[in-house]
Design a protein around this motif. Structure first.
Motif, PDB file in Angstrom:
ATOM      1  N   ASP A   1       1.107  -0.895  -0.421  1.00  0.00           N
ATOM      2  CA  ASP A   1      -0.024  -0.258  -0.007  1.00  0.00           C
ATOM      3  C   ASP A   1       0.732   0.916   0.586  1.00  0.00           C
ATOM      4  O   ASP A   1       0.800   1.976  -0.773  1.00  0.00           O
ATOM      5  CB  ASP A   1      -0.608   0.414   1.539  1.00  0.00           C
ATOM      6  CG  ASP A   1      -2.282   1.133   1.297  1.00  0.00           C
ATOM      7  OD1 ASP A   1      -2.457   1.763   0.534  1.00  0.00           O
ATOM      8  OD2 ASP A   1      -1.897   1.659   2.368  1.00  0.00           O
TER       9      ASP A   1
ATOM     10  N   ASN B   1       0.803  -3.034  -8.681  1.00  0.00           N
ATOM     11  CA  ASN B   1      -0.499  -2.935  -8.194  1.00  0.00           C
ATOM     12  C   ASN B   1      -1.880  -3.899  -8.627  1.00  0.00           C
ATOM     13  O   ASN B   1      -2.756  -4.025  -8.079  1.00  0.00           O
ATOM     14  CB  ASN B   1      -0.336  -3.039 -10.204  1.00  0.00           C
ATOM     15  CG  ASN B   1      -0.448  -1.444 -10.527  1.00  0.00           C
ATOM     16  OD1 ASN B   1      -0.510  -0.390  -9.516  1.00  0.00           O
ATOM     17  ND2 ASN B   1      -0.129  -1.224 -11.210  1.00  0.00           N
ATOM     18  N   ALA B   2      -0.736  -5.312  -8.455  1.00  0.00           N
ATOM     19  CA  ALA B   2      -1.325  -6.577  -8.756  1.00  0.00           C
ATOM     20  C   ALA B   2      -1.936  -6.735  -7.277  1.00  0.00           C
ATOM     21  O   ALA B   2      -3.675  -7.327  -6.858  1.00  0.00           O
ATOM     22  CB  ALA B   2      -1.097  -7.757  -9.218  1.00  0.00           C
TER      23      ALA B   2
ATOM     24  N   ASN C   1      -2.244  -4.210  -4.611  1.00  0.00           N
ATOM     25  CA  ASN C   1      -2.926  -3.766  -4.081  1.00  0.00           C
ATOM     26  C   ASN C   1      -4.704  -3.808  -4.881  1.00  0.00           C
ATOM     27  O   ASN C   1      -5.650  -3.163  -4.168  1.00  0.00           O
ATOM     28  CB  ASN C   1      -2.530  -2.371  -4.290  1.00  0.00           C
ATOM     29  CG  ASN C   1      -1.258  -1.855  -3.407  1.00  0.00           C
ATOM     30  OD1 ASN C   1      -1.341  -2.513  -2.133  1.00  0.00           O
ATOM     31  ND2 ASN C   1      -0.199  -1.406  -3.989  1.00  0.00           N
ATOM     32  N   ASN C   2      -4.956  -4.346  -6.025  1.00  0.00           N
ATOM     33  CA  ASN C   2      -5.970  -4.798  -6.646  1.00  0.00           C
ATOM     34  C   ASN C   2      -6.677  -5.649  -6.076  1.00  0.00           C
ATOM     35  O   ASN C   2      -7.963  -6.024  -5.659  1.00  0.00           O
ATOM     36  CB  ASN C   2      -6.006  -4.683  -8.166  1.00  0.00           C
ATOM     37  CG  ASN C   2      -5.445  -3.542  -8.488  1.00  0.00           C
ATOM     38  OD1 ASN C   2      -5.730  -2.171  -8.303  1.00  0.00           O
ATOM     39  ND2 ASN C   2      -5.033  -3.160  -9.934  1.00  0.00           N
TER      40      ASN C   2
ATOM     41  N   GLU D   1     -10.381 -13.115 -10.694  1.00  0.00           N
ATOM     42  CA  GLU D   1     -10.022 -11.869  -9.875  1.00  0.00           C
ATOM     43  C   GLU D   1      -8.955 -11.898 -10.369  1.00  0.00           C
ATOM     44  O   GLU D   1      -7.943 -10.874 -10.914  1.00  0.00           O
ATOM     45  CB  GLU D   1     -11.053 -11.194  -8.813  1.00  0.00           C
ATOM     46  CG  GLU D   1     -11.183  -9.600  -8.994  1.00  0.00           C
ATOM     47  CD  GLU D   1     -12.064  -9.842  -8.030  1.00  0.00           C
ATOM     48  OE1 GLU D   1     -13.026  -9.713  -7.308  1.00  0.00           O
ATOM     49  OE2 GLU D   1     -11.762  -8.783  -7.298  1.00  0.00           O
TER      50      GLU D   1
ATOM     51  N   GLU E   1      -5.216 -10.313 -12.028  1.00  0.00           N
ATOM     52  CA  GLU E   1      -4.479  -8.800 -11.680  1.00  0.00           C
ATOM     53  C   GLU E   1      -3.339  -9.228 -11.806  1.00  0.00           C
ATOM     54  O   GLU E   1      -2.909  -8.963 -12.877  1.00  0.00           O
ATOM     55  CB  GLU E   1      -4.845  -8.947 -10.127  1.00  0.00           C
ATOM     56  CG  GLU E   1      -6.158  -8.295  -9.722  1.00  0.00           C
ATOM     57  CD  GLU E   1      -5.987  -6.780 -10.826  1.00  0.00           C
ATOM     58  OE1 GLU E   1      -5.155  -6.546 -10.502  1.00  0.00           O
ATOM     59  OE2 GLU E   1      -7.173  -6.048 -10.780  1.00  0.00           O
TER      60      GLU E   1
END
Ligand code: ZN
Length: 478
Positions: A225, A317-318, A320-321, A373, A377
């Motif tokens: 994060d 990115n991955a 955190n998504n 999902e 990612e």
């Protein structure tokens, strides 16, 4: 009545029966059936099925009740204890109506469930329907016994699992789950970079099934994060280490970030700024959290591979998504978790960054959706590959169940109070039976057992007595 339960339990405690070592308990069960002229079947895996006809009533096969427990126990002992748990009996102690084992775990999970089922099969005075008793092996090490048991051997469409640990509670659903093992190749090389270490500690952690709804933070996620909020400086991850088990919420983690020496001061103050800004939010959830930044004037001096700049961005990115924690609560029981995700471990080892995710849901299709999902990612990270491991099915909650009603009304008649219903976000063998037997109704009960899987494991005789009475009364009413 409970004397017979205790007698069978003591017999079981006298036989070594850690996971993978249940052959003597299996022999004992087979002898039990032979001595009483009951049908039995022991499969290659070691699971034992015993069938007994109805007693004191004329019942059709359709009314058969399946009683189910597991033969194996978790063997742990005190360092000073000299018992060889693979060969020797437990040393049972009884004090003030509480049973424990000296220096070791007791295996009331699930020895007491097995003993209660045997006491039902043994008794010729209880009015009851036909019984099919299934005693599985290796529940504690991934439920492979239940997974391999041939469900077509069973005629019953009502199953009482005897592997719960709280008196007065009937469990009526459990989550299914799976792990995803991820590998990302490291393609960057260390050269003359400056470094900053970010370390998160002091979090509560906990079990990713039982504690996931408590809103606890994952140390891995705090790091990604913070790093994910740096968008104008090139980062490379040289080290990352967080979590040891996929089913535990990560309570501490660290990462070492490499950066061009000219950008180091800027990155350091940026990280400080982000940390201070986010800290209030973190500390609301984790009172003891600390987020420390460390650096020195020296350049990074370890030689080897690192996660390149692009891959670092893609990885952050991955991660955190992908959700961490509760994804959704149950529609028909809003107080219970339906679907959850735990980013269990992240580790850089050799030329790879490895991640383990643990996915759980009480609805198998929802777990598949979550998997898709995650896979979407992960596909954004260059070179990333993954494998699904150890999937186990869910036992789905049904709003209405006559079997559950019978057990609850028996409880009320016996003890004058309501029985609580619960769904667990942990896994139970019920998932295999629920998905393997068409139109089967299930419940799970058990007496109070404290500190299971530990040397302090103990069980109250009074609680066994009440639980057994409940079982007997329920069978009488079915
Ligand atoms: Zn158990």
């Amino acid at each position: 009545m409970t004397d017979r339960v205790l007698m069978f339990f003591k017999d079981i405690c006298a036989l070594p029966h850690g996971s993978g070592n249940c052959s003597l308990v299996g022999d004992y069960l087979v002898d039990f059936a032979k001595n009483r002229g009951l049908y039995y079947f022991r499969d290659k895996k070691g699971n034992v099925l015993i069938k007994a006809p109805a007693v004191l009533r004329d019942d059709s096969e359709e009314n058969t009740v399946i009683l189910q427990g597991h033969q194996d126990m978790v063997c742990v002992k005190e360092e000073s204890c000299d018992i060889d748990m693979s060969k020797e009996p437990l040393r049972i102690e009884v004090e003030n109506g509480i049973i424990s084992a000296k220096g070791t775990s007791l295996g009331a999970d699930d020895g007491i469930g097995v003993a209660m089922a045997l006491a039902v099969l043994d008794n010729k005075e209880l009015v009851r329907p036909p019984i099919e008793a299934v005693f599985t092996v290796d529940e504690e090490t991934g439920m492979s016994g239940a997974a391999e048991f041939d469900m077509s051997l069973l005629k019953g469409r009502k199953l009482i699992n005897l592997d719960s640990e709280e008196e007065g509670v009937v469990t009526c659903a459990c989550a299914g789950g799976e792990r995803i093992d991820v590998r990302i190749p490291l393609s960057g090389r260390t050269s003359d970079y400056a470094w900053i270490k970010i370390e998160v500690s002091g979090l509560q952690g906990g079990h990713s099934g039982c504690d996931i709804h408590k809103g606890r933070l994952s140390a891995i996620r705090v790091i990604t994060d913070i790093l994910g909020k740096v968008n104008d400086i090139d980062l490379r991850i040289a080290q990352f280490s967080g979590g040891r088990f996929d089913n535990v919420i990560c309570s501490q983690a660290y990462a070492v970030i490499l950066v061009n020496p000219g950008d180091k001061e800027k990155l350091y103050s940026k990280l400080l700024e982000i940390r201070d800004r986010e800290f209030l939010g973190y500390i609301r959830k984790e009172k003891m959290i600390s987020v420390d930044l460390l650096s020195s004037g020296q350049l990074y001096d370890k030689k080897g591979f690192v996660l390149g700049t692009e891959e670092t961005k893609q990885f952050l990115n991955a991660l955190n998504n992908i959700p961490q924690g509760v994804v959704r609560m149950m529609g028909d029981r809003p107080e219970s978790v339906e679907t959850s995700m735990n980013i269990g471990t992240v580790e850089i080892f050799g030329n790879e960054l490895k991640i383990t995710f643990s996915l759980r849901s009480s609805i198998d299709e929802k777990r598949k959706e979550l998997r898709e999902e995650v896979s979407k990612e992960l596909s954004m990270i260059k070179g990333c590959t993954y494998k699904i491991r150890d999937p186990y099915p869910a036992w789905k909650y049904v709003p209405s169940s006559p079997l559950r009603d019978t057990i609850c009304s028996s409880y009320k008649e016996l003890f004058g109070k309501e029985m609580n219903t619960a769904v667990t976000h942990g896994g139970l063998e019920c998932g295999y039976f629920a998905s393997g037997i068409k139109d089967c109704e299930l419940v799970s009960i058990g007496p109070d057992i404290d500190d299971i899987h530990s040397v302090k494991e103990k069980i109250s005789i009074d609680s066994i007595d009440r639980c057994f009475k409940l079982l007997v009364k329920t069978l009488e009413k079915i």
